[in-house]
Every structure is written in C-alpha cells, then in structure tokens.
Design a protein around this motif. Structure first.
Motif, PDB file in Angstrom:
ATOM      1  N   ASP A  22       5.648  49.339  44.617  1.00 23.45           N
ATOM      2  CA  ASP A  22       6.403  49.158  45.860  1.00 23.45           C
ATOM      3  C   ASP A  22       6.524  50.508  46.560  1.00 23.45           C
ATOM      4  O   ASP A  22       6.825  51.518  45.914  1.00 23.45           O
ATOM      5  CB  ASP A  22       7.795  48.606  45.529  1.00 23.45           C
ATOM      6  CG  ASP A  22       8.651  48.396  46.759  1.00 23.45           C
ATOM      7  OD1 ASP A  22       8.326  47.500  47.555  1.00 23.45           O
ATOM      8  OD2 ASP A  22       9.639  49.137  46.948  1.00 23.45           O
ATOM      9  N   LEU A  30       8.264  43.381  36.048  1.00 17.12           N
ATOM     10  CA  LEU A  30       8.481  41.961  35.821  1.00 17.12           C
ATOM     11  C   LEU A  30       8.026  41.587  34.409  1.00 17.12           C
ATOM     12  O   LEU A  30       7.108  42.209  33.867  1.00 17.12           O
ATOM     13  CB  LEU A  30       7.680  41.118  36.817  1.00 17.12           C
ATOM     14  CG  LEU A  30       7.980  41.245  38.311  1.00 17.12           C
ATOM     15  CD1 LEU A  30       6.988  40.400  39.100  1.00 17.12           C
ATOM     16  CD2 LEU A  30       9.396  40.831  38.630  1.00 17.12           C
ATOM     17  N   LYS A  35       6.769  36.848  36.417  1.00 17.87           N
ATOM     18  CA  LYS A  35       5.543  36.907  37.226  1.00 17.87           C
ATOM     19  C   LYS A  35       5.116  35.480  37.600  1.00 17.87           C
ATOM     20  O   LYS A  35       4.635  35.245  38.718  1.00 17.87           O
ATOM     21  CB  LYS A  35       4.432  37.604  36.439  1.00 17.87           C
ATOM     22  CG  LYS A  35       3.129  37.781  37.219  1.00 17.87           C
ATOM     23  CD  LYS A  35       3.285  38.766  38.369  1.00 17.87           C
ATOM     24  CE  LYS A  35       1.984  38.973  39.134  1.00 17.87           C
ATOM     25  NZ  LYS A  35       0.950  39.687  38.346  1.00 17.87           N
ATOM     26  N   TYR A  38       7.253  34.499  40.459  1.00 16.01           N
ATOM     27  CA  TYR A  38       6.805  35.258  41.628  1.00 16.01           C
ATOM     28  C   TYR A  38       5.553  34.643  42.254  1.00 16.01           C
ATOM     29  O   TYR A  38       5.382  34.663  43.482  1.00 16.01           O
ATOM     30  CB  TYR A  38       6.543  36.697  41.180  1.00 16.01           C
ATOM     31  CG  TYR A  38       5.865  37.593  42.177  1.00 16.01           C
ATOM     32  CD1 TYR A  38       6.556  38.113  43.269  1.00 16.01           C
ATOM     33  CD2 TYR A  38       4.516  37.950  42.012  1.00 16.01           C
ATOM     34  CE1 TYR A  38       5.924  38.960  44.182  1.00 16.01           C
ATOM     35  CE2 TYR A  38       3.886  38.787  42.914  1.00 16.01           C
ATOM     36  CZ  TYR A  38       4.591  39.283  43.993  1.00 16.01           C
ATOM     37  OH  TYR A  38       3.968  40.114  44.889  1.00 16.01           O
ATOM     38  N   LEU A  71      11.517  41.400  46.078  1.00 12.15           N
ATOM     39  CA  LEU A  71      11.226  42.239  44.915  1.00 12.15           C
ATOM     40  C   LEU A  71      12.199  43.414  44.835  1.00 12.15           C
ATOM     41  O   LEU A  71      12.645  43.794  43.748  1.00 12.15           O
ATOM     42  CB  LEU A  71       9.791  42.759  44.983  1.00 12.15           C
ATOM     43  CG  LEU A  71       8.688  41.767  44.605  1.00 12.15           C
ATOM     44  CD1 LEU A  71       7.333  42.312  45.016  1.00 12.15           C
ATOM     45  CD2 LEU A  71       8.719  41.474  43.111  1.00 12.15           C
ATOM     46  N   TYR A  74      15.556  42.204  43.548  1.00 13.80           N
ATOM     47  CA  TYR A  74      15.412  42.008  42.098  1.00 13.80           C
ATOM     48  C   TYR A  74      15.508  43.352  41.375  1.00 13.80           C
ATOM     49  O   TYR A  74      16.212  43.485  40.357  1.00 13.80           O
ATOM     50  CB  TYR A  74      14.069  41.321  41.822  1.00 13.80           C
ATOM     51  CG  TYR A  74      13.580  41.437  40.400  1.00 13.80           C
ATOM     52  CD1 TYR A  74      13.952  40.504  39.437  1.00 13.80           C
ATOM     53  CD2 TYR A  74      12.747  42.489  40.022  1.00 13.80           C
ATOM     54  CE1 TYR A  74      13.500  40.619  38.123  1.00 13.80           C
ATOM     55  CE2 TYR A  74      12.295  42.617  38.720  1.00 13.80           C
ATOM     56  CZ  TYR A  74      12.677  41.679  37.772  1.00 13.80           C
ATOM     57  OH  TYR A  74      12.235  41.807  36.474  1.00 13.80           O
ATOM     58  N   HIS A  75      14.806  44.358  41.873  1.00 17.71           N
ATOM     59  CA  HIS A  75      14.766  45.680  41.241  1.00 17.71           C
ATOM     60  C   HIS A  75      16.159  46.315  41.195  1.00 17.71           C
ATOM     61  O   HIS A  75      16.586  46.819  40.143  1.00 17.71           O
ATOM     62  CB  HIS A  75      13.799  46.581  42.020  1.00 17.71           C
ATOM     63  CG  HIS A  75      13.802  48.012  41.592  1.00 17.71           C
ATOM     64  ND1 HIS A  75      13.273  48.421  40.391  1.00 17.71           N
ATOM     65  CD2 HIS A  75      14.283  49.132  42.205  1.00 17.71           C
ATOM     66  CE1 HIS A  75      13.414  49.736  40.281  1.00 17.71           C
ATOM     67  NE2 HIS A  75      14.021  50.188  41.363  1.00 17.71           N
ATOM     68  N   LEU A 110      15.591  37.464  42.809  1.00 16.37           N
ATOM     69  CA  LEU A 110      14.197  37.338  43.244  1.00 16.37           C
ATOM     70  C   LEU A 110      14.015  36.187  44.228  1.00 16.37           C
ATOM     71  O   LEU A 110      13.199  36.260  45.153  1.00 16.37           O
ATOM     72  CB  LEU A 110      13.300  37.129  42.019  1.00 16.37           C
ATOM     73  CG  LEU A 110      11.791  37.034  42.259  1.00 16.37           C
ATOM     74  CD1 LEU A 110      11.248  38.320  42.866  1.00 16.37           C
ATOM     75  CD2 LEU A 110      11.072  36.713  40.952  1.00 16.37           C
TER      76      LEU A 110
END
Length: 426
Positions: A22, A30, A35, A38, A71, A74-75, A110
């Motif tokens: 990113d 992930l 994944k 996602y 994303l 989520y992070h 997410l």
C-alpha cells in the motif's frame, strides 16, 4: 498457560503472512482466509469506486478507491488491537477481546464499505438504504462472501452487527468493536484523512497514526486517551475542518456532486431508475446509465465526466432564518425553489435555451466538530474531551460548521449572477 489476552495477541501475528503493498501504510498483512474475503467479487467491486468521486477533476491524483481505503481501515484496526492487547499484558489485566471477536472486528473493518454507492457521496442525501444496511445484507446474503467469512472463523451476523449500528445488539464485545470502528479516533477516519490528503497532494489530513494507536486505551469498555494526548484529538478535528474546506466541500466538488444528485433524483422521481439498480453499480456502470436510459437530465452525467461543471452564481453562508435556505433545506423544498428560479429566469426572455434541470440549489448536510471522547486523567478519572478542551467546545464547533456550510446556486455559465439574485425575489 497463556491468558486469553496473550493468546489473542499471538493469533494476530500467526498466519498473517500475505502482503499487500500500500502506498500509504506500506505492507498490509492478510491471512489466507482474509485474502479469500478480499477476493470476493462484491469486495473487489470497491476497486472500481473512487474514494472521492469527482475530486480527481480538481486534484488529479485523487483516483484512489474504496478498496484501497478498506485495506487501510483493516490495517489500522489491526494496529489498534495489537496496542490494546500489549497494554493489557504489560499491566497484567485482561480485556474483553476474544480471538473470534478480534477476527470479527478485522473482518468488519475490511468490509465496512462494501455497500457503498458509486461516485462517493453524491447519492448520500437521497432516500436510499444506508450503505451500512446494504453491507449487512451482502454479508448475510452473498453466498461466496458468507462462506469466506465463515472459513475465517467469524459469524456473518456478528460482522453485520459491528458495521450496521441500527441492528439491535446487546453483546458487549460487539458493542466495543462498534465504538472502535465508529468514533473520533476510528480507523475509518484515521485512514481516509491521511489517504485523501496523500492522494490529493495536500498536507491538511496528515495524522500521527502510530502515536494515536499506541496511546489508545479502553476505559469502561470504551475507547479513550490519556489526557496528555488530547492534542491528537484536536489535530484530527482541525484536519477534518481543513479537508472539508479544501477538498470535500470544494466549490467544484459541490457542483459535480449536486449535478449527479439532481439527475438521479429526477430519474427516481420519474420512475426511469429504481433505487435497487443503483445499489449494485460501480463508477463505470453508473456513468454508463445515459447510454442505457434515455433521460434528458442525464446530460449532467456527461458534463461531470468531461469536467464541465455548472458555475456557481450564488453563494452565502447557510442561514436557517433566511427564506431561501429554509425553503430549500429539504429535497422536496429544493425542487420547488429551483423551479421558481428557473421560471423567473425564463420570463426575462434571455435564457430560452435554459433547461429546468440546469438550475441547482446546493446545501451541504450538517457536519460536526464535537466529540465526547473520554480523556483519562492521572488519577484515573475520566473527563469528556469537550469539557477539557475549549477550542472544540460545542459553541466553537458550530462556528467551524457555519464557516464551511454554504448555500449555493449552480447554473450554466451564461447565466449571470445578478440575474440569479433577481430570480430569487419570489
């Protein structure tokens, strides 16, 4: 034997070995199960919806997507969990955070935007289902997504409960995750302020995310900060103000947003488009509507696509005591005001080519700069941020809102400002 908290912390690093690069946060990790979530089509659709809609016409770099942002949320949610669990272990205390609950929170982070409409917030004011409600429906109704969530060790209903705060819920752990995902210091805001500033090339939204996540506390089951970290809250609120002033409510952004809203309102009212068809569209599909549906106001879509915005011919700070503002505050009232302006302009005989849908009154929704986030004092007692910090008191917050919120009238550029003001005299 490991405590629940230690076990939860260990699990945050186990098997999260798939990296997604990113530009803002660098590596986002992930697990294989996440994944799969996602890669579900309803999640990947977010990669075809620009985070800031038409703003790239003003800031050309602002072409980042809802998927990038998801994303990022989520992070940051992962960082928050790690910080809270490390603090609990260091202090020898337990948290209400369970391993399953933690996975559920990360899943909600997410997926929090999967119900989002195309073209950013252009459709926000319309009488449509909330994007949180649509997300809840997808999480429990899309078979591929539902199965992927189950494989990740989460209950789809619990993920939906965190995202959609209108769903009845009494589970204390889920309520904790709701407060973490939606609040002054939520990962949503921490990502979008930083990400939007980064891609627009402006400094206003930059936040010290590691400092905030490292200092975040749980106090009586709610997120809080030590009183010495109050400056980070001020920074977020002031950054929010500057981003609204320079990006989110930029005059040209408001013109583009108002044009799209005008076309869609008309299409819904005239039954040439249904709300249900809007919910499933990405940006490209949204802008292809004029090719599939013959409807005159859809020319506004083409104008926005081509960076050909209507011009601002009237602008004043919103004032609820003024007749124009009061009459145009609701969508129905706004249509009546726009029709009167159009008819008055046509009566002058100078605007024979003018179309009724080319007269648009725009009034942004209220935005708040207040927060009741608890600040923990040295003696362990809590004080609401608003009681501690006079800069962002309720009264000053209203001043911030008033300085941003403008009533504007957009028309084709050949319509003069004086003509618009004269047409307002009804």
């Amino acid at each position: 034997m490991k405590s629940q908290t230690s076990h939860a912390l260990s699990s945050l690093f186990a098997s999260y070995d798939i990296r997604i690069r990113d530009p803002l946060w660098k590596d986002i990790h992930l697990s294989a199960a996440f994944k799969e979530i996602y890669l579900c089509p309803c999640v990947q659709k977010l990669g075809r919806i620009k985070q800031l809609g038409p703003t790239f016409h003003i800031y050309p770099g602002a072409v980042h997507t809802r998927l990038d942002h998801s994303l990022g949320v989520y992070h940051i949610s992962h960082l928050i969990l790690v910080s809270l669990l490390k603090k609990a272990i260091a202090n020898g205390t337990e948290t209400p955070i369970t391993e399953e609950g933690m996975r559920t929170f990360l899943c909600a982070a997410l997926l929090h935007d999967i119900g989002h409409f195309p073209f950013a917030h252009s459709l926000k004011e319309l009488p449509l289902k909330s994007h949180e409600s649509i997300a809840s429906d997808l999480i429990q109704g899309d078979l591929q997504l539902k199965n992927a969530i189950g494989k990740a060790g989460c209950k789809p209903s619990a993920v939906a409960d965190i995202i959609d705060t209108d769903r009845p819920c009494t589970d204390t752990e889920v309520l904790l995750y709701r407060s973490l995902l939606s609040g002054t210091l939520d990962p949503d805001k921490l990502d979008y302020l930083n990400r939007d500033a980064f891609f627009c090339g402006v400094p206003y939204g930059n936040q010290d995310v590691p400092y905030i996540t490292d200092n975040l506390l749980l106090q009586n089951g709610c997120p809080a900060l030590p009183v010495q970290s109050a400056g980070s809250v001020e920074h977020i609120l002031f950054s929010k103000y500057l981003m609204y002033q320079n990006v989110y409510w930029h005059k040209l952004t408001r013109s583009a947003t108002a044009m799209i809203k005008k076309a869609v309102i008309g299409a819904l009212d005239d039954s040439v488009l249904s709300a249900e068809k809007l919910y499933i569209l990405d940006d490209e599909q949204f802008f292809s509507l004029p090719e599939k549906i013959s409807y005159a106001p859809f020319v506004l879509f083409s104008q926005v696509r081509d960076n050909n915005f209507l011009a601002c011919r009237y602008e004043e700070s919103f004032d609820a005591s003024r007749k124009l503002d009061r009459d145009a505050l609701s969508l129905m009232g706004r249509k009546t005001v726009e029709k009167r302006i159009y008819e008055n302009l046509k009566q002058t005989g100078n605007y024979s080519a003018l179309q009724e849908f080319e007269i648009i009154v725009d009034i942004p929704e209220p935005v708040s700069f207040e927060t009741d986030l608890p600040l923990v004092q040295e003696n362990g007692t809590c004080i609401p941020f608003g009681d501690y910090d006079t800069l962002f008191s309720a009264d000053i917050g209203k001043v911030f809102t008033k300085s941003l919120r403008k009533t504007r009238i957009f028309t084709p550029s050949y319509v003069g400002k004086e003509a618009v003001r004269e047409a307002l005299e009804f």
